[in-house]
Scaffold this active site. Structure first.
Site, PDB file in Angstrom:
ATOM      1  CE  LYS A  26      49.352  38.458  47.712  1.00 37.57           C
ATOM      2  NZ  LYS A  26      48.581  36.536  49.082  1.00 37.57           N
ATOM      3  N   GLY A  48      42.810  34.003  40.530  1.00 38.06           N
ATOM      4  CA  GLY A  48      42.120  34.433  41.633  1.00 38.06           C
ATOM      5  C   GLY A  48      40.642  34.356  41.160  1.00 38.06           C
ATOM      6  CB  THR A  95      35.792  38.001  38.599  1.00 34.96           C
ATOM      7  OG1 THR A  95      35.600  36.547  37.681  1.00 34.96           O
ATOM      8  CG2 THR A  95      35.259  38.466  38.133  1.00 34.96           C
ATOM      9  CD  GLU A  98      44.128  31.047  33.430  1.00 36.62           C
ATOM     10  OE1 GLU A  98      42.917  31.101  33.419  1.00 36.62           O
ATOM     11  OE2 GLU A  98      44.684  31.861  32.273  1.00 36.62           O
ATOM     12  CB  CYS A 113      38.961  27.782  38.537  1.00 34.68           C
ATOM     13  SG  CYS A 113      40.430  27.399  38.347  1.00 34.68           S
ATOM     14  CD  GLU A 159      33.650  31.220  41.432  1.00 41.52           C
ATOM     15  OE1 GLU A 159      34.415  32.022  41.835  1.00 41.52           O
ATOM     16  OE2 GLU A 159      35.321  30.112  40.434  1.00 41.52           O
TER      17      GLU A 159
HETATM   18  P1  NAD Z   1      41.186  35.831  45.374  1.00 36.63           P
HETATM   19  O1  NAD Z   1      41.624  36.948  44.488  1.00 36.63           O
HETATM   20  O2  NAD Z   1      41.079  36.651  47.198  1.00 36.63           O
HETATM   21  O3  NAD Z   1      42.652  36.215  46.105  1.00 36.63           O
HETATM   22  C1  NAD Z   1      43.570  35.190  45.136  1.00 36.63           C
HETATM   23  C2  NAD Z   1      44.820  36.285  45.290  1.00 36.63           C
HETATM   24  O4  NAD Z   1      44.989  37.747  44.914  1.00 36.63           O
HETATM   25  C3  NAD Z   1      45.630  35.974  46.535  1.00 36.63           C
HETATM   26  O5  NAD Z   1      46.486  35.886  46.188  1.00 36.63           O
HETATM   27  C4  NAD Z   1      44.622  37.260  47.327  1.00 36.63           C
HETATM   28  O6  NAD Z   1      45.882  37.642  47.984  1.00 36.63           O
HETATM   29  C5  NAD Z   1      45.335  38.868  45.930  1.00 36.63           C
HETATM   30  N1  NAD Z   1      45.079  39.712  46.246  1.00 36.63           N
HETATM   31  C6  NAD Z   1      43.342  39.910  46.903  1.00 36.63           C
HETATM   32  N2  NAD Z   1      43.266  41.193  46.453  1.00 36.63           N
HETATM   33  C7  NAD Z   1      44.643  41.670  45.630  1.00 36.63           C
HETATM   34  C8  NAD Z   1      44.521  42.888  45.182  1.00 36.63           C
HETATM   35  N3  NAD Z   1      43.625  44.151  45.401  1.00 36.63           N
HETATM   36  N4  NAD Z   1      45.796  43.197  44.493  1.00 36.63           N
HETATM   37  C9  NAD Z   1      45.695  42.144  43.660  1.00 36.63           C
HETATM   38  N5  NAD Z   1      46.135  41.229  44.284  1.00 36.63           N
HETATM   39  C10 NAD Z   1      45.425  41.119  45.379  1.00 36.63           C
HETATM   40  O7  NAD Z   1      40.795  34.341  45.058  1.00 36.63           O
HETATM   41  P2  NAD Z   1      40.945  33.304  46.150  1.00 36.63           P
HETATM   42  O8  NAD Z   1      40.009  32.874  47.219  1.00 36.63           O
HETATM   43  O9  NAD Z   1      42.302  33.495  46.577  1.00 36.63           O
HETATM   44  O10 NAD Z   1      40.308  31.835  45.141  1.00 36.63           O
HETATM   45  C11 NAD Z   1      39.103  31.860  44.626  1.00 36.63           C
HETATM   46  C12 NAD Z   1      38.905  31.838  43.291  1.00 36.63           C
HETATM   47  O11 NAD Z   1      39.882  32.299  42.738  1.00 36.63           O
HETATM   48  C13 NAD Z   1      37.491  31.379  42.804  1.00 36.63           C
HETATM   49  O12 NAD Z   1      37.174  32.755  42.186  1.00 36.63           O
HETATM   50  C14 NAD Z   1      37.933  30.415  42.103  1.00 36.63           C
HETATM   51  O13 NAD Z   1      37.653  30.753  40.513  1.00 36.63           O
HETATM   52  C15 NAD Z   1      39.649  31.280  41.155  1.00 36.63           C
HETATM   53  N6  NAD Z   1      40.424  30.496  40.789  1.00 36.63           N
HETATM   54  C16 NAD Z   1      40.308  30.522  39.135  1.00 36.63           C
HETATM   55  C17 NAD Z   1      41.026  29.409  38.827  1.00 36.63           C
HETATM   56  C18 NAD Z   1      41.815  29.590  37.005  1.00 36.63           C
HETATM   57  O14 NAD Z   1      42.500  29.193  36.813  1.00 36.63           O
HETATM   58  N7  NAD Z   1      40.976  30.941  36.244  1.00 36.63           N
HETATM   59  C19 NAD Z   1      42.130  28.330  39.197  1.00 36.63           C
HETATM   60  C20 NAD Z   1      42.288  28.442  41.058  1.00 36.63           C
HETATM   61  C21 NAD Z   1      40.595  29.597  41.315  1.00 36.63           C
END
Ligand code: NAD
Length: 482
Positions: A174, A227, A229, A249, A283, A386
């Protein structure tokens, strides 16, 4: 006509069962440029049926054959580099030049790396005091749910898909609903590479509808999530009662530490990149810069002089260094933190205000310039939360212990950079920083063999290399009496 991005299930592009689509907005223009399937639980169920049916054959396919298919996918990504880079740039707002040189080549490397890694694995064997002989079978776990964010869409999704299917799992991926285009193009590539039907399924839609349905599905026993935290907590909560194997992650607030003995030219150039690459939406970006006091002023002066030359522009133009922020909500978040920083006593040393539109096409796009905030207390919200945008803070420090304290005094622990020419100090500081990766005199150097992941609120588990192969397999001990 607007492109519609359907789901990819059992080797076919299929409409979402409810027939609904979401607008997919181009960040640089603020306009809808495609529609993406707004799927739900029923679509996930369909994908699970396809993945379940494909698993017996795929998991028994010889590694050499799986490897060939993944290598073909890598070659096709290389062939389609320009098309994929353009799609990623339009989807995310990142400069086309960055997508072309970083994201897409790294996606191809992910497939190539895991395609070849599975040809070189070893199985452990242990002889027990002449009584028994143990060996470890590492078997694919079944259906893997792979959920990824918007900032590096193809790169991060392929980082999960490649190891999951390489070792014989089937997968339901997804992508973020904000950036679905490259995943759609990857499905075309999977078909062309003759990946068997049902091995890779992609279900598009929102987190609450599709992501939550994936984490809640009892037949999806492995979850790899990247995604934020806050979302990571929800994923962990949903997966825990079913004892799923989960890798998270998550976010970061990474320290970038410059000692007075550093090669300042390299530290400044590296820090400009680690602060603002992809508009600060990586990230691993170093959003808290700490500079040892004797070089603090010089660092701030030279850093801001160089960073202010970064050209904020139309992502599709070759001369653009900084593209658009991914969406309006994220832009508002960035502005909120710039205001907050000033209320917390910070001064804007550079940037801080939305720029004029770079051209007519981008009149309604979501742009924000590289921004530097100084004079903030270390323990304020701006320095702890963040932001995930082109906003960094720079803070002076007086000694090693003090800066290690600053570095660790946040809930996150994803990565860090340390700039020094003192080798002993480099080792000492690296050991004491609570982060999954410590770069010394560099940033974002990638070796696919190393473990990757975060400490504390930045995640659980490690991906990359051997760690990923282990994560996506189940070790079974077979003990044979002599
Ligand atoms: P997000 O958590 O909003 O979304 C990430 C994914 O999770 C999306 O596909 C979203 O649709 C899905 N999602 C949302 N709610 C969900 C739920 N309840 N259950 C399952 N899936 C759900 O994050 P974002 O805004 O897309 O990305 C930015 C964040 O990602 C930042 O915090 C960044 O630091 C982090 N990030 C971490 C890494 C790493 O390797 N640690 C890499 C890239 C980004």
């Amino acid at each position: 006509m607007t492109t519609r991005i359907p789901n990819f299930i059992n080797g076919e592009f299929v409409e979402p069962i409810g027939g609904n689509y979401l607008d997919n907005i181009e960040p640089a223009t603020g306009k809808t440029y495609s529609l993406v399937a707004d799927s739900g639980k029923e679509d996930v169920d369909l994908a699970v049926s396809a993945a379940e049916a494909a698993f017996p054959n795929w998991s028994r396919t010889p590694a050499a054959d799986r490897s060939k298919i993944l290598l073909r996918m890598a070659d096709l990504i290389d062939r389609d580099l320009e098309k994929l880079a353009r799609a990623e740039s339009i989807d995310t707002g990142k400069p086309l030049t960055l997508a072309r040189t970083l994201d897409i080549p790294r996606a191809a490397s992910n497939f190539r790396f895991f395609a070849t890694a599975i040809l070189h694995t070893e199985n452990e064997a242990h002889v027990t005091d002449g009584v028994a002989f143990n060996y470890t079978l590492r078997q694919p776990r079944g259906i893997a749910g792979l959920i990824s964010p918007w900032n590096l869409p193809l790169y991060l999704l392929s980082w999960k898909i490649a190891p999951a299917i390489a070792v014989g799992n089937t997968a339901i991926a997804k992508p973020s609903e904000l950036t679905p285009m490259t995943a759609f193009l990857l499905c075309e590539i999977a078909r062309e590479a003759s990946l068997p039907n049902g091995v890779l399924n992609v279900v598009h839609g929102t987190g609450p509808n599709v992501g939550a349905a994936i984490t809640a599905h009892p037949k999806i026993t492995t979850i790899s999530f990247t995604g934020g935290t806050v979302t990571g907590k929800k994923v962990a909560e949903a997966a825990a009662p079913m004892f799923k194997k989960v890798s998270l992650e998550l976010g970061g607030k990474n320290p970038n530490i410059i000692f007075a003995d550093a090669d300042l030219n390299a530290a400044i150039a590296g820090s400009v990149r680690s602060s603002f690459a992809n508009q600060g939406q990586i990230c691993l970006c170093g959003s808290r810069v700490f500079v040892e006091r004797p070089v603090y002023k010089e660092f701030v002066d030279r850093f801001t002089r160089i960073a202010s030359r970064l050209k904020v522009g139309d992502p599709l133009e070759e001369t653009t260094d900084q593209g658009a922020i991914v969406n309006k909500a994220q832009l508002e978040k960035v502005k909120f933190y710039v205001d907050l920083a000033q209320k917390e006593g910070g001064k804007i040393a550079m940037g801080g205000k939305a720029p004029d539109a770079p051209n007519e096409r981008c009149r309604d796009g979501y742009f924000f310039p590289p921004t530097v905030i100084v004079d903030l207390p270390v323990a304020c919200r701006t320095n702890r939360e963040e932001i995930f945008g082109p906003v960094i803070t720079i803070t002076p420090f007086d000694n090693e212990d003090e800066v290690i304290g600053y570095a660790n005094d946040v809930e996150y622990g994803l990565s860090s950079s340390v700039w020094t020419q003192n080798l002993g100090r480099a080792h000492r500081v690296a050991e004491k920083i609570n982060a999954g990766t410590v770069w010394v005199n560099c940033w974002l150097v990638r070796d696919l063999r190393v473990p990757f992941g975060g400490m504390k609120a930045s995640g659980v588990g490690r991906e990359g290399g051997e760690e990923a192969l282990r994560f996506f397999t189940e070790p079974k001990n077979v003990c044979i009496a002599k």
